[in-house]
Write an enzyme that holds these catalytic residues in place. Structure first.
Site, PDB file in Angstrom:
ATOM      1  N   GLY A 100       0.791  -1.224   0.000  1.00  0.00           N
ATOM      2  CA  GLY A 100       0.000   0.000   0.000  1.00  0.00           C
ATOM      3  C   GLY A 100       0.821   1.271   0.000  1.00  0.00           C
ATOM      4  O   GLY A 100       0.637   2.144  -0.847  1.00  0.00           O
ATOM      5  N   GLY A 102       3.700   1.760  -0.993  1.00  0.00           N
ATOM      6  CA  GLY A 102       4.646   1.826  -2.098  1.00  0.00           C
ATOM      7  C   GLY A 102       5.754   0.818  -2.011  1.00  0.00           C
ATOM      8  O   GLY A 102       6.270   0.361  -3.027  1.00  0.00           O
ATOM      9  N   GLU A 173      -7.125  -0.997   3.069  1.00  0.00           N
ATOM     10  CA  GLU A 173      -7.524  -2.399   3.238  1.00  0.00           C
ATOM     11  C   GLU A 173      -9.022  -2.591   3.015  1.00  0.00           C
ATOM     12  O   GLU A 173      -9.449  -3.611   2.471  1.00  0.00           O
ATOM     13  CB  GLU A 173      -7.124  -2.890   4.630  1.00  0.00           C
ATOM     14  CG  GLU A 173      -5.624  -2.982   4.846  1.00  0.00           C
ATOM     15  CD  GLU A 173      -5.105  -1.963   5.839  1.00  0.00           C
ATOM     16  OE1 GLU A 173      -3.915  -1.606   5.745  1.00  0.00           O
ATOM     17  OE2 GLU A 173      -5.900  -1.516   6.697  1.00  0.00           O
TER      18      GLU A 173
END
Length: 206
Positions: A100, A102, A173
């Site tokens: 998430g 990166g 998420e």
């Protein structure tokens, strides 16, 4: 309606609205929709007889495991990285990894091993233009949702808590769960899998 019920309803609506907004990116975004990328890559793996491996850390990892379960219900040979029954990855296989913010060092290492073995790597991330996605992924699925890293940066810049309703970057998420459900629905159509066929593959050892 009681005050508690009204508050719960308002919170649920706010959370759902924030997740829905993730799937309405700015028209100028250079990235294709994450659903289209995932469906194309997973259908491609199925067409060439490849296996699918999934990996993520923390709560992202839990969402990846949920995706793996549904891919198995679709009839795909799907495995979670780290499970003792996961076979070695190789040519023709697909690794779907999530990072998430990166990059994560462990995700970086696993992507490197997969690529070295000849597998194709799809990286799901909120930061698609970073150095890690460009270096380690064959294809990137951009999910532009707030992560914990974004929340920390916003709080530091504004001197206040994040505007996100969900705590600690959970918007990413939450969006993963919704994205994967949409991917499974589309893949079922692409692969010609009926709800009855999917249910027949669900475990009976519960």
């Amino acid at each position: 309606m009681s005050d508690a019920a009204a508050s719960a309803k308002a919170d649920a609506a706010a959370i759902c609205a924030q997740i829905a907004a993730v799937f309405s990116p700015a028209p100028s975004t250079p990235h294709p929709p994450a659903r289209a990328v995932l469906v194309a890559e997973l259908a491609g793996a199925a067409a060439r007889g490849g296996r699918v491996f999934v990996h993520g850390v923390g709560r992202e990892g839990l969402m990846m495991r949920a995706l793996c379960m549904r891919l198995a219900h679709l009839g795909l040979p799907a495995h979670c990285v780290g499970d003792v029954t996961a076979p070695p990855a190789g040519a023709g296989d697909l690794l779907v990894a999530s990072a998430g913010p990166g990059a994560f060092s462990t995700v970086d290492a696993i992507c490197g091993v997969a690529r070295g073995a000849g597998a194709r790597v799809l990286l799901l991330t909120a930061r698609a233009d970073g150095e890690f996605p460009l270096r380690q992924a064959d294809v990137v699925a951009h999910l532009p949702a707030q992560t914990m890293a974004d929340e920390e940066e916003e709080a530091a810049a504004e001197g206040a808590s994040s505007r996100a309703k969900l705590p600690m970057g959970s918007l990413y998420e939450g969006a993963m769960f919704v994205l994967f459900e949409m991917v499974v629905l589309e893949l079922a159509r692409v692969l010609g899998q009926s709800p009855a066929q999917m249910r027949a593959r669900h475990t009976n050892l519960e």
